[in-house]
Scaffold this active site. Structure first.
Site, PDB file in Angstrom:
ATOM      1  N   ARG A  87       0.862  -1.187   0.000  1.00 59.04           N
ATOM      2  CA  ARG A  87       0.000   0.000   0.000  1.00 59.04           C
ATOM      3  C   ARG A  87       0.898   1.237   0.000  1.00 59.04           C
ATOM      4  O   ARG A  87       1.620   1.484   0.965  1.00 59.04           O
ATOM      5  CB  ARG A  87      -0.902   0.000   1.240  1.00 59.04           C
ATOM      6  CG  ARG A  87      -1.720   1.256   1.397  1.00 59.04           C
ATOM      7  CD  ARG A  87      -2.670   1.170   2.586  1.00 59.04           C
ATOM      8  NE  ARG A  87      -3.435   2.394   2.714  1.00 59.04           N
ATOM      9  CZ  ARG A  87      -3.179   3.363   3.601  1.00 59.04           C
ATOM     10  NH1 ARG A  87      -2.201   3.228   4.469  1.00 59.04           N
ATOM     11  NH2 ARG A  87      -3.917   4.450   3.621  1.00 59.04           N
ATOM     12  N   HIS A 131      -2.587  11.020   0.163  1.00 58.60           N
ATOM     13  CA  HIS A 131      -2.090  10.842   1.530  1.00 58.60           C
ATOM     14  C   HIS A 131      -1.436  12.167   1.927  1.00 58.60           C
ATOM     15  O   HIS A 131      -0.237  12.251   2.182  1.00 58.60           O
ATOM     16  CB  HIS A 131      -1.116   9.665   1.609  1.00 58.60           C
ATOM     17  CG  HIS A 131      -0.908   9.109   2.989  1.00 58.60           C
ATOM     18  ND1 HIS A 131      -1.043   7.773   3.296  1.00 58.60           N
ATOM     19  CD2 HIS A 131      -0.571   9.709   4.156  1.00 58.60           C
ATOM     20  CE1 HIS A 131      -0.778   7.579   4.590  1.00 58.60           C
ATOM     21  NE2 HIS A 131      -0.493   8.746   5.134  1.00 58.60           N
ATOM     22  N   GLU A 176      -7.274   8.855   5.604  1.00 62.11           N
ATOM     23  CA  GLU A 176      -7.552   9.607   6.828  1.00 62.11           C
ATOM     24  C   GLU A 176      -7.972  11.052   6.585  1.00 62.11           C
ATOM     25  O   GLU A 176      -7.260  11.991   6.993  1.00 62.11           O
ATOM     26  CB  GLU A 176      -6.325   9.569   7.749  1.00 62.11           C
ATOM     27  CG  GLU A 176      -5.859   8.175   8.107  1.00 62.11           C
ATOM     28  CD  GLU A 176      -4.783   8.173   9.197  1.00 62.11           C
ATOM     29  OE1 GLU A 176      -4.269   9.242   9.528  1.00 62.11           O
ATOM     30  OE2 GLU A 176      -4.481   7.085   9.712  1.00 62.11           O
ATOM     31  N   ASN A 303      -7.466   2.500   9.603  1.00 59.37           N
ATOM     32  CA  ASN A 303      -6.180   2.672  10.270  1.00 59.37           C
ATOM     33  C   ASN A 303      -6.467   2.729  11.763  1.00 59.37           C
ATOM     34  O   ASN A 303      -7.131   3.648  12.237  1.00 59.37           O
ATOM     35  CB  ASN A 303      -5.491   3.962   9.824  1.00 59.37           C
ATOM     36  CG  ASN A 303      -5.085   3.906   8.351  1.00 59.37           C
ATOM     37  OD1 ASN A 303      -5.178   2.854   7.712  1.00 59.37           O
ATOM     38  ND2 ASN A 303      -4.643   5.021   7.828  1.00 59.37           N
ATOM     39  N   TYR A 305      -4.797   2.573  15.579  1.00 60.80           N
ATOM     40  CA  TYR A 305      -3.620   2.600  16.450  1.00 60.80           C
ATOM     41  C   TYR A 305      -3.991   2.553  17.927  1.00 60.80           C
ATOM     42  O   TYR A 305      -3.353   1.853  18.696  1.00 60.80           O
ATOM     43  CB  TYR A 305      -2.780   3.865  16.181  1.00 60.80           C
ATOM     44  CG  TYR A 305      -2.102   3.836  14.830  1.00 60.80           C
ATOM     45  CD1 TYR A 305      -0.870   3.213  14.671  1.00 60.80           C
ATOM     46  CD2 TYR A 305      -2.707   4.402  13.713  1.00 60.80           C
ATOM     47  CE1 TYR A 305      -0.241   3.161  13.430  1.00 60.80           C
ATOM     48  CE2 TYR A 305      -2.090   4.357  12.468  1.00 60.80           C
ATOM     49  CZ  TYR A 305      -0.862   3.738  12.333  1.00 60.80           C
ATOM     50  OH  TYR A 305      -0.251   3.682  11.110  1.00 60.80           O
ATOM     51  N   GLU A 360      -3.676   0.264   8.090  1.00 62.71           N
ATOM     52  CA  GLU A 360      -2.513   0.670   8.883  1.00 62.71           C
ATOM     53  C   GLU A 360      -2.715   0.200  10.313  1.00 62.71           C
ATOM     54  O   GLU A 360      -3.815   0.288  10.857  1.00 62.71           O
ATOM     55  CB  GLU A 360      -2.338   2.192   8.939  1.00 62.71           C
ATOM     56  CG  GLU A 360      -1.749   2.805   7.700  1.00 62.71           C
ATOM     57  CD  GLU A 360      -1.551   4.314   7.842  1.00 62.71           C
ATOM     58  OE1 GLU A 360      -1.292   4.800   8.967  1.00 62.71           O
ATOM     59  OE2 GLU A 360      -1.664   4.996   6.812  1.00 62.71           O
TER      60      GLU A 360
HETATM   61  C1  FCB Z   1      -1.292   7.622  10.302  1.00 63.23           C
HETATM   62  C2  FCB Z   1      -0.813   8.089   8.954  1.00 63.23           C
HETATM   63  C3  FCB Z   1       0.539   7.548   8.557  1.00 63.23           C
HETATM   64  C4  FCB Z   1       1.484   7.485   9.727  1.00 63.23           C
HETATM   65  C5  FCB Z   1       0.834   6.788  10.900  1.00 63.23           C
HETATM   66  C6  FCB Z   1       1.735   6.629  12.105  1.00 63.23           C
HETATM   67  O1  FCB Z   1      -2.159   8.570  10.831  1.00 63.23           O
HETATM   68  O2  FCB Z   1      -1.735   7.736   7.956  1.00 63.23           O
HETATM   69  O3  FCB Z   1       1.024   8.321   7.504  1.00 63.23           O
HETATM   70  O4  FCB Z   1       1.903   8.758  10.045  1.00 63.23           O
HETATM   71  O5  FCB Z   1      -0.308   7.483  11.284  1.00 63.23           O
END
Ligand code: FCB
Length: 461
Positions: A87, A131, A176, A303, A305, A360
């Site tokens: 990707r 992006h 995002e 994405n 985290y 992500e």
């Molecule tokens: C996301 C982004 C990516 C990277 C990660 C850690 O928000 O899409 O580019 O910065 O965080």
């Protein structure tokens, strides 16, 4: 969190469905470098990174991982890691250096070569069109706050998908959009660095509009490819069981997640969002916009985290963030894998999703090679492993999760953090551009090869 221990009888092994996609992700400005080469003109990130005080150490993407020149060996690295998909994002300012108008063939040629290289290596190209690197020329005319930028995006999407067509397996319109609108126009933490709620609201609307307008154009040019969008989503937990805290967490979910999900899948903004707009701020809706935004997509990219934990605060929609004890990465992000499961299950329940990817997921950590040239990044290994355990759990419950992309293939330019945060499963020595596969990378290569999480698990700490 369940921490699985090693078991001698293979009972911990988790097999993923056949054809599950194992990939890694990057983005153009974070890795390519070569910002002045072959006709590329500045993006908002070139401008922002040069503005004093905006990026740690004044770091820029001028050289980054020099991927523009090293893409062949980087693809070879992906092959060595057994990745089935890659990707990456396409830099709009390489294709249309002035944002609209004259096409820069040399820019298209680069992505053409990259695509061919991937296909020859048997790696599926997953291309993201946006992006965050908007051509500066468009920002000079208002950027995403200007409705015309949505039309410019469609022209750009048309040009790219005509050239790359079905050689791309999967097109993502936006990565995002929350970050573009909120961090870029509301909080000023990302390019273009503006801080105006009205601009944030306008940008949100035009990003969603651009997405919906581009989907049929990409489909027409690349009928065999899939088209979707990637959102940064969080799970939200209340700090306590009190009804007020629960409500705060739900409001948080509405303001950050549903503000994108609802227009795309239901053709409307959530009421919490509309109610929260400051006095005098309105959404610049024109007739037909919501119909456009809810153009069906083939997949939703997530994405993930971290989660949010919220406690009620009088007068604050979405409450206040609470930091709980736990494991935190060097981004000060809590490691909370069950949040991914919660999110996947909820999304699948609330929207008509046919395919989801984790586009992500990953951990920062500043480990460097030891005397033997090994990079022992146990937290990253643990982080990815535990999120895969939760992904597998969600699949067992019927979530149509089709693939997982580790962020990131290699250490790179982490936006406002410059080069101080490393997310790669491959270490990059920025002075020599040497790449070194980290322990997590070797382990992930095994997962991709076996299409399974092995029986042996690491614990952390
Ligand atoms: C996301 C982004 C990516 C990277 C990660 C850690 O928000 O899409 O580019 O910065 O965080």
């Amino acid at each position: 969190m369940t921490i699985t221990e090693q078991s001698p009888d293979q009972s911990n092994r988790l097999q993923f469905p056949a054809n599950f996609i194992w990939g890694s992700a990057t983005a153009a400005y974070q890795i390519e470098g070569a910002v002045n080469e072959d006709g590329r003109k500045p993006s908002i990130w070139d401008t922002f990174s040069r503005t004093p005080g905006k990026v740690l150490n004044g770091d820029t993407g001028d050289i980054a991982c020099d991927h523009y020149h090293r893409y062949r060996s980087d693809v070879a690295l992906m092959k060595q890691l057994n990745l089935g998909a890659y990707r990456f994002s396409i830099a709009w300012p390489r294709i249309l250096p002035d944002g609209r108008g004259a096409i820069n063939e040399k820019g298209l040629d680069f992505y053409d070569r990259l695509t061919d290289e991937l296909l020859q290596a048997g790696i599926k190209p997953y291309a993201t069109l946006y992006h965050w690197d908007l051509p500066q020329a468009l920002e000079d005319q208002g950027g995403w706050t200007n409705r015309a930028t949505a039309e410019a995006f469609v022209e750009y999407a048309d040009i790219v998908s005509r050239r790359l067509g079905d050689r791309i397996s999967s097109y993502t319109t936006f990565n995002e959009p929350w970050c573009s609108a909120v961090l870029g126009y509301g909080l000023g933490i990302h390019a273009p660095g503006l801080t105006d709620p009205a601009l944030q609201v306008a940008a949100t609307h035009h990003l969603l509009l651009a997405h919906g307008l581009a989907v049929p154009v990409i489909r027409r040019n690349a009928p065999q490819a899939e088209v979707g969008i990637t959102l940064n989503l969080w799970s939200f937990d209340p700090a306590s069981d009190s009804p007020a805290d629960r409500q705060a967490a739900e409001e948080g979910y509405d303001l950050d997640n549903r503000v994108y999900l609802d227009p795309i899948f239901r053709g409307e903004y959530p009421q919490t969002y509309l109610n929260s707009l400051p006095d005098g701020v309105t959404v610049p809706v024109q007739p037909g916009d919501f119909e456009i935004m809810k153009t069906p997509v083939d997949f939703l990219g997530i994405n993930y985290y971290i989660r949010h934990v919220r406690k009620a605060e009088p007068g604050v929609v979405g409450g206040e963030e609470v930091k709980l004890p736990g494991i935190y990465t060097t981004m000060d992000w809590e490691v909370y894998p069950p949040g991914l499961y919660d999110l996947l299950v909820r999304l699948n329940r609330e929207y008509p999703l046919t395919k989801i990817y984790v586009t992500e997921n990953g951990s920062s950590g500043e480990e460097a090679p030891d005397a033997n040239g090994k990079v022992h990044d146990r937290l990253r290994h643990f982080y990815i492993q535990e999120h895969l355990v939760q992904s597998h759990r969600a699949i067992q419950e019927g979530v149509p999760l089709a693939g997982y992309f580790a962020w990131s293939l290699m250490d790179n330019y982490e936006w406002a953090w410059g080069y101080t945060r490393r997310f790669g499963i491959v270490y990059v020595d920025y002075s020599t551009q040497q790449r070194t596969i980290k322990d997590s990378g070797f382990w992930y290569a095994g997962v991709a090869r076996d299409n399974a999480l092995p029986d042996t698990r690491v614990t952390y700490p």
